[in-house]
Design a protein around this motif. Structure first.
Motif, PDB file in Angstrom:
ATOM      1  N   SER A  50       0.821  -1.205   0.000  1.00 13.36           N
ATOM      2  CA  SER A  50       0.000   0.000   0.000  1.00 13.36           C
ATOM      3  C   SER A  50       0.861   1.264   0.000  1.00 13.36           C
ATOM      4  CB  SER A  50      -0.922  -0.012   1.223  1.00 13.36           C
ATOM      5  OG  SER A  50      -1.696   1.158   1.281  1.00 13.36           O
ATOM      6  N   LEU A  51       1.899   1.282   0.826  1.00 18.06           N
ATOM      7  CA  LEU A  51       2.786   2.447   0.878  1.00 18.06           C
ATOM      8  C   LEU A  51       3.555   2.624  -0.432  1.00 18.06           C
ATOM      9  CD1 LEU A  51       4.173   2.095   4.499  1.00 18.06           C
ATOM     10  CD2 LEU A  51       2.577   3.832   3.654  1.00 18.06           C
ATOM     11  N   ALA A  52       4.019   1.533  -1.005  1.00 18.51           N
ATOM     12  CA  ALA A  52       4.747   1.612  -2.276  1.00 18.51           C
ATOM     13  C   ALA A  52       3.833   2.136  -3.383  1.00 18.51           C
ATOM     14  CB  ALA A  52       5.313   0.240  -2.642  1.00 18.51           C
ATOM     15  N   SER A  53       2.602   1.661  -3.414  1.00 14.74           N
ATOM     16  CA  SER A  53       1.638   2.123  -4.410  1.00 14.74           C
ATOM     17  C   SER A  53       1.340   3.606  -4.225  1.00 14.74           C
ATOM     18  CB  SER A  53       0.351   1.306  -4.295  1.00 14.74           C
ATOM     19  OG  SER A  53      -0.624   1.780  -5.183  1.00 14.74           O
ATOM     20  N   TRP A  54       1.129   4.028  -2.981  1.00 15.32           N
ATOM     21  CA  TRP A  54       0.860   5.439  -2.701  1.00 15.32           C
ATOM     22  C   TRP A  54       2.011   6.312  -3.184  1.00 15.32           C
ATOM     23  CZ3 TRP A  54       3.397   9.193  -0.024  1.00 15.32           C
ATOM     24  CH2 TRP A  54       2.706  10.373   0.220  1.00 15.32           C
ATOM     25  N   ALA A  55       3.233   5.913  -2.872  1.00 14.89           N
ATOM     26  CA  ALA A  55       4.406   6.694  -3.263  1.00 14.89           C
ATOM     27  C   ALA A  55       4.503   6.794  -4.776  1.00 14.89           C
ATOM     28  CB  ALA A  55       5.673   6.066  -2.685  1.00 14.89           C
ATOM     29  N   GLN A  56       4.240   5.709  -5.474  1.00 12.53           N
ATOM     30  CA  GLN A  56       4.323   5.717  -6.937  1.00 12.53           C
ATOM     31  C   GLN A  56       3.247   6.614  -7.547  1.00 12.53           C
ATOM     32  OE1 GLN A  56       3.858   1.892  -8.778  1.00 12.53           O
ATOM     33  NE2 GLN A  56       4.682   2.605 -10.722  1.00 12.53           N
ATOM     34  N   VAL A  57       2.024   6.496  -7.062  1.00 11.05           N
ATOM     35  CA  VAL A  57       0.918   7.306  -7.578  1.00 11.05           C
ATOM     36  C   VAL A  57       1.196   8.793  -7.381  1.00 11.05           C
ATOM     37  CG1 VAL A  57      -1.501   7.947  -7.122  1.00 11.05           C
ATOM     38  CG2 VAL A  57      -0.871   5.537  -7.366  1.00 11.05           C
TER      39      VAL A  57
END
Length: 83
Positions: free
Chosen positions: A43-50
Motif C-alpha cells: 500500500s505504501l509503495a503504491s501510494w508513493a508511486q501514484v
C-alpha cells in the motif's frame, strides 16, 4: 491516513515521531501479522508511486500475547526495530 486505511478499524496506528509509525494489531497471530505487514508495504509503495514520491521505507514487526508476558511497549518496539 494510508496506514489507517489499510488496517482494521479495531487496530491502532500511531506516529512515534518524525517519519516513524507503529501499528498495533489486536488479536492477530504471527502469520496474520506477516500478511498485514506485506499489505502495508504494498500500500505504501503504491501510494508513493501514484504521488510521484521516491520513498524508501522499512517494516519491522513483533508479536506477543497481550497478557502474562511482562513485555511493555518499549520491548515490542525494540523487537520490531531489530527485524
Amino acid at each position: 491516513q494510508e496506514l489507517s486505511g489499510t488496517v482494521r478499524r479495531t487496530d491502532l496506528v500511531a506516529r512515534l515521531g518524525g517519519d516513524e509509525f507503529a501499528v498495533l494489531l489486536r488479536q492477530t497471530d504471527a502469520d496474520a501479522t506477516t500478511l498485514v505487514a506485506q499489505k502495508l508495504g504494498e500500500s505504501l509503495a503504491s501510494w508513493a508511486q501514484v504521488h510521484g514520491h521516491a520513498v524508501r521505507f522499512g517494516l519491522g514487526w513483533a508479536s506477543a500475547p497481550f497478557t502474562g508476558t511482562g513485555m511493555g511497549a518499549e520491548q515490542l518496539l525494540e523487537r520490531a526495530t531489530a527485524m
